[in-house]
Design a protein around this motif. Sequence first.
Motif, PDB file in Angstrom:
ATOM      1  N   UNK A  76       0.860  -8.830  -3.137  1.00 26.68           N
ATOM      2  CA  UNK A  76       0.394  -9.114  -1.776  1.00 26.68           C
ATOM      3  C   UNK A  76      -0.666  -8.549  -1.037  1.00 26.68           C
ATOM      4  N   UNK A  77      -0.585  -7.217  -1.271  1.00 25.53           N
ATOM      5  CA  UNK A  77      -1.531  -6.315  -0.664  1.00 25.53           C
ATOM      6  C   UNK A  77      -3.046  -6.369  -1.521  1.00 25.53           C
ATOM      7  N   UNK A  78      -2.983  -6.668  -2.743  1.00 23.13           N
ATOM      8  CA  UNK A  78      -4.216  -6.514  -3.533  1.00 23.13           C
ATOM      9  C   UNK A  78      -4.715  -8.071  -3.402  1.00 23.13           C
ATOM     10  N   UNK A  79      -4.124  -9.007  -2.767  1.00 21.44           N
ATOM     11  CA  UNK A  79      -4.473 -10.331  -2.672  1.00 21.44           C
ATOM     12  C   UNK A  79      -4.329 -10.938  -3.951  1.00 21.44           C
ATOM     13  N   UNK A 105      -1.996  -3.220   2.720  1.00 24.01           N
ATOM     14  CA  UNK A 105      -1.411  -3.776   3.776  1.00 24.01           C
ATOM     15  C   UNK A 105      -1.057  -3.045   4.952  1.00 24.01           C
ATOM     16  N   UNK A 106      -0.837  -1.884   4.923  1.00 24.27           N
ATOM     17  CA  UNK A 106      -0.684  -1.049   6.296  1.00 24.27           C
ATOM     18  C   UNK A 106      -1.991  -0.928   6.900  1.00 24.27           C
ATOM     19  N   UNK A 107      -2.860  -0.522   6.318  1.00 23.81           N
ATOM     20  CA  UNK A 107      -4.149  -0.166   6.843  1.00 23.81           C
ATOM     21  C   UNK A 107      -4.655  -1.552   7.509  1.00 23.81           C
ATOM     22  N   UNK A 108      -4.659  -2.786   6.561  1.00 27.99           N
ATOM     23  CA  UNK A 108      -5.073  -3.732   7.369  1.00 27.99           C
ATOM     24  C   UNK A 108      -4.346  -4.252   8.664  1.00 27.99           C
ATOM     25  N   UNK A 109      -2.979  -3.899   8.692  1.00 27.63           N
ATOM     26  CA  UNK A 109      -2.305  -4.187   9.926  1.00 27.63           C
ATOM     27  C   UNK A 109      -2.965  -3.022  11.033  1.00 27.63           C
ATOM     28  N   UNK A 110      -3.168  -2.037  10.748  1.00 24.34           N
ATOM     29  CA  UNK A 110      -3.460  -1.116  11.826  1.00 24.34           C
ATOM     30  C   UNK A 110      -5.058  -1.662  12.246  1.00 24.34           C
ATOM     31  N   UNK A 111      -5.779  -1.824  11.246  1.00 25.71           N
ATOM     32  CA  UNK A 111      -7.316  -2.351  11.739  1.00 25.71           C
ATOM     33  C   UNK A 111      -7.108  -3.710  12.649  1.00 25.71           C
ATOM     34  N   UNK A 112      -6.207  -4.415  12.571  1.00 26.46           N
ATOM     35  CA  UNK A 112      -5.991  -5.701  13.371  1.00 26.46           C
ATOM     36  C   UNK A 112      -5.404  -5.255  14.512  1.00 26.46           C
ATOM     37  N   UNK A 113      -4.573  -4.324  14.683  1.00 24.93           N
ATOM     38  CA  UNK A 113      -3.937  -4.081  15.969  1.00 24.93           C
ATOM     39  C   UNK A 113      -4.699  -2.998  16.924  1.00 24.93           C
ATOM     40  N   UNK A 114      -5.919  -2.437  16.340  1.00 25.98           N
ATOM     41  CA  UNK A 114      -6.801  -1.836  17.296  1.00 25.98           C
ATOM     42  C   UNK A 114      -7.650  -2.489  18.205  1.00 25.98           C
TER      43      UNK A 114
END
Length: 158
Positions: A80-83, A149-158
Motif C-alpha cells: 500500500x505504501x509503495x503503491x 504512508x506516514x510521510x505522505x499523510x503528514x505532507x497533506x495535513x500541513x
Amino acid sequence: MIDTVPMMAERGWWLRWLRGRRGLVTWWVLISCTAVNGVAVGYGSLWFLNLSLSRGDYLISGGGYAAAAVVLMFAAVGAAGLRGPLSVVYGSLLLAVVLVALAVRSFMIAADYSPGASWDSPWDGAGGVLCLPWTWPLLLCGIVGAYRLISERDRHTD
C-alpha cells in the motif's frame, strides 16, 4: 560518457519495478512462500508428532502461524505504501487473516493442556518462519511502505 545501466541511474527505479509485471510476480512469490512456510511450520509441528502432542507443540504451531501472519501484514502495508498492486494488498491481508485464525486455534488448544516442563514456546515457531530469506524483503518493504504512508499523510495535513 555512456551510461551502461540507465535504469539504475534514475532515482526510484525500484519503485517502478515493484509496480510493474515483474514486481507483481515477485510480490506473489514472496507472499506465497511466506504463507506456505507458515502453514508448514504450524501444521508440520503437529503432523510430525501426531502420536504424542503436547502443549509446547501447539505453542510452536501457533507461533509459526502468527509470525507468518505478521509478515503478511507487513507485506500489505508495504504494497500500500509503495503503491503496489491492490491484489497484493488484499491477497496478503486475506492470507494473514486465515493464518491468524489458525494461530488462535492452536493457542486455544494449547491453553487446554496443563503447563508442564516443556521448553517449547511460540518463539520457536516464529523462528522457523523468520529465519528464511524470503520473509525479510517483505518486512523491509513493510517498513519503507509505512514510512511513505506516514510521510505522505503528514505532507497533506500541513
